[in-house]
Write an enzyme that holds these catalytic residues in place. Structure first.
Site, PDB file in Angstrom:
ATOM      1  N   HIS A 151      -7.065   2.895  13.243  1.00 24.35           N
ATOM      2  CA  HIS A 151      -6.697   2.582  12.058  1.00 24.35           C
ATOM      3  C   HIS A 151      -6.658   3.646  10.924  1.00 24.35           C
ATOM      4  O   HIS A 151      -6.718   3.447   9.688  1.00 24.35           O
ATOM      5  CB  HIS A 151      -7.681   1.497  11.673  1.00 24.35           C
ATOM      6  CG  HIS A 151      -7.144   0.680  10.309  1.00 24.35           C
ATOM      7  ND1 HIS A 151      -8.034   0.440   9.134  1.00 24.35           N
ATOM      8  CD2 HIS A 151      -6.125  -0.256  10.243  1.00 24.35           C
ATOM      9  CE1 HIS A 151      -7.323  -0.259   8.389  1.00 24.35           C
ATOM     10  NE2 HIS A 151      -6.377  -0.544   8.983  1.00 24.35           N
TER      11      HIS A 151
ATOM     12  N   LYS B 291      -5.982   6.913   8.747  1.00 26.08           N
ATOM     13  CA  LYS B 291      -4.626   7.709   7.933  1.00 26.08           C
ATOM     14  C   LYS B 291      -5.261   9.024   7.421  1.00 26.08           C
ATOM     15  O   LYS B 291      -5.850   9.116   6.406  1.00 26.08           O
ATOM     16  CB  LYS B 291      -4.324   6.866   6.654  1.00 26.08           C
ATOM     17  CG  LYS B 291      -3.734   5.168   7.133  1.00 26.08           C
ATOM     18  CD  LYS B 291      -4.610   4.454   6.995  1.00 26.08           C
ATOM     19  CE  LYS B 291      -4.007   3.019   7.350  1.00 26.08           C
ATOM     20  NZ  LYS B 291      -5.000   1.987   7.337  1.00 26.08           N
TER      21      LYS B 291
ATOM     22  N   HIS C   8      -4.488  -3.338  -1.121  1.00 26.46           N
ATOM     23  CA  HIS C   8      -4.784  -2.696   0.137  1.00 26.46           C
ATOM     24  C   HIS C   8      -5.764  -1.858   0.211  1.00 26.46           C
ATOM     25  O   HIS C   8      -6.068  -1.071   1.057  1.00 26.46           O
ATOM     26  CB  HIS C   8      -3.438  -2.307   0.759  1.00 26.46           C
ATOM     27  CG  HIS C   8      -3.386  -1.819   2.222  1.00 26.46           C
ATOM     28  ND1 HIS C   8      -3.636  -0.659   2.650  1.00 26.46           N
ATOM     29  CD2 HIS C   8      -3.557  -2.677   3.223  1.00 26.46           C
ATOM     30  CE1 HIS C   8      -3.591  -0.574   3.817  1.00 26.46           C
ATOM     31  NE2 HIS C   8      -3.514  -1.988   4.281  1.00 26.46           N
TER      32      HIS C   8
ATOM     33  N   ASP D 278     -23.226   4.182  -8.979  1.00 23.89           N
ATOM     34  CA  ASP D 278     -23.734   5.020  -9.986  1.00 23.89           C
ATOM     35  C   ASP D 278     -22.824   6.133 -10.560  1.00 23.89           C
ATOM     36  O   ASP D 278     -21.550   5.926 -10.479  1.00 23.89           O
ATOM     37  CB  ASP D 278     -24.932   5.343  -9.711  1.00 23.89           C
ATOM     38  CG  ASP D 278     -26.009   4.448  -9.499  1.00 23.89           C
ATOM     39  OD1 ASP D 278     -25.920   3.264 -10.056  1.00 23.89           O
ATOM     40  OD2 ASP D 278     -27.297   4.688  -8.781  1.00 23.89           O
TER      41      ASP D 278
END
Length: 408
Positions: A113, A115, A294, A301
């Site tokens: 998954h 990229k 998506h 912080d």
């Protein structure tokens, strides 16, 4: 690979395909030695064809081009499209192509998954944007809201080693890895380009099974003032829900930006099952309603932020191969927080406890099962099919030169 803070980097936030794709294509056009791309989705639309044109042109002028796609995310690439790439000299590989049964894809679990793009060992892109037309606004109401980062500096050396190692583990082997490292571009060992400290954090099914979740938990538990998480597919484990509730109860402003116009209806149904637990602890929930969300980003912080491919759901946290960049830099955190605040103020609907359905016997039963599903899913996820991360060469043209290129 070890994870450590690496200083001296420059981080540039890219929002949506309009900012991401032109930068990727331009850097590919300027590549002199090497282009390495990993993506979950590559479609044969205007975005996919533009990427193909860029990498083919690079390969034809002598640049080493390695393109990895996922077999589940990119299942329908035509022979002509693949032949165009491999015929130009692009080394194209598919992660676990799988087989279909009665037209249904069975290779659902443990997907690649990530990229990532690395160019000449000195520029990297990491994020959640795939190569498909639904990441640009002219796609229409279903165009996706997403983020990526462009990185320069010493962190790119680590990302470069990682993507080469992924190809080696996927089938090319240790000797190929050593040869490619030895043949690395002259500028692959890059010096400082900025002031940001970064960690490149990955998730796999071998040694780094919970690293991304662990970094999220550490940031949430140490938060003093604010937490903003924008995540497309939100159904995290019990530990993260507990950490968010505790943060809100100790006075931290906790804001979640989730899908209000989901690309898959089940996404909103799953997330909404958690709304009662979160809202009653003081967590603020915003549903992004302009178009499908998506993104997979967060800011904690004044310093800590992350951008990457990992959702906060069982697939990303327990099954898929993922990659995030953790950034420790006040200027970048402020920029990303500004983008997310703009979404909350202008394009989101805030969910309030009064908006939710009243508790009922069915809701109590459902809540009980959801609670235990969350509590134990990291364990049961391990029972699902586990396979070695194999990369299969895409169809090669019959010319002898193509086989020689693949073995380079």
């Amino acid at each position: 690979m070890g994870q450590r803070w690496i200083g001296g980097n420059k981080v540039e936030l890219l929002e949506n395909g309009e900012e991401f794709f032109p930068r990727v294509y331009d850097e590919i056009k300027r590549a002199e030695h090497e282009v390495i791309i990993e993506t979950f989705i590559l479609f044969e639309d205007k975005i996919g064809h533009a990427l193909a044109e860029a990498v083919c042109e690079a390969a034809q002028r002598g640049v080493k081009v390695d393109l990895m796609v996922d077999g589940f995310g990119s299942p329908d690439l035509s022979d002509a499209f693949i032949q165009k790439l491999t015929g130009a000299g692009v080394r194209m590989r598919v992660f676990d192509p799988g087989r279909q049964l009665f037209g249904q894809r069975l290779n659902v679990f443990r997907r690649m998954h990530r990229k990532i793009v690395v160019i000449d060992g000195c520029i990297a892109f990491v994020g959640g944007i795939n190569y498909s037309a639904d990441h640009v606004m002219d796609f229409g109401p279903k165009a996706k809201q997403d983020y990526a980062v462009l990185l320069t500096g010493p962190i790119v050396t680590e990302i470069h080693r990682f993507v080469l190692h992924a190809i080696a583990v996927g089938g090319k082997g240790a000797s190929w890895f050593r040869r490619r490292l030895k043949a690395a571009p002259p500028n692959a060992e890059v010096g400082p380009t900025g002031k940001a400290e970064l960690q490149f954090v990955t998730r796999d099914n071998r040694r780094h099974t919970n690293d991304i979740e662990r970094h999220y938990l550490a940031a949430i538990r140490s938060a003093r003032h604010s937490i903003v998480i924008a995540n497309a597919y939100f159904f995290p484990g019990y530990r993260m829900i507990k950490a968010l509730r505790r943060a809100a109860r100790r006075g931290v402003e906790v804001n979640l930006i989730l899908q209000g116009e989901p690309d898959m209806p089940i996404v909103k149904v799953a997330a909404s099952m958690l709304y009662h637990h979160l809202l009653h602890a003081g967590v603020h929930i915003y549903e992004y309603c302009q178009r499908p969300l998506h993104g997979k980003v967060a800011v904690v912080d004044e310093q800590w932020s992350t951008v990457g491919s990992s959702n906060l759901d069982p697939l990303s946290l327990s099954l898929n191969l993922e990659a995030n960049v953790i950034v420790r830099d006040a200027a970048f955190a402020d920029q990303l927080r500004g983008k997310l605040n703009m979404l909350m103020q202008n394009h989101c609907k805030r969910v309030k406890a009064a908006d939710l359905d009243e508790w009922s016997g069915w809701r109590l039963v459902r809540s009980f099962f959801v609670f235990h599903l969350l509590r134990w899913y990291p364990s049961w996820a391990g029972w699902l099919p586990r396979h070695a991360p194999r990369l299969h060469p895409a169809h090669l043209p019959p010319a002898t030169g193509a086989t020689q290129t693949e073995n380079a």
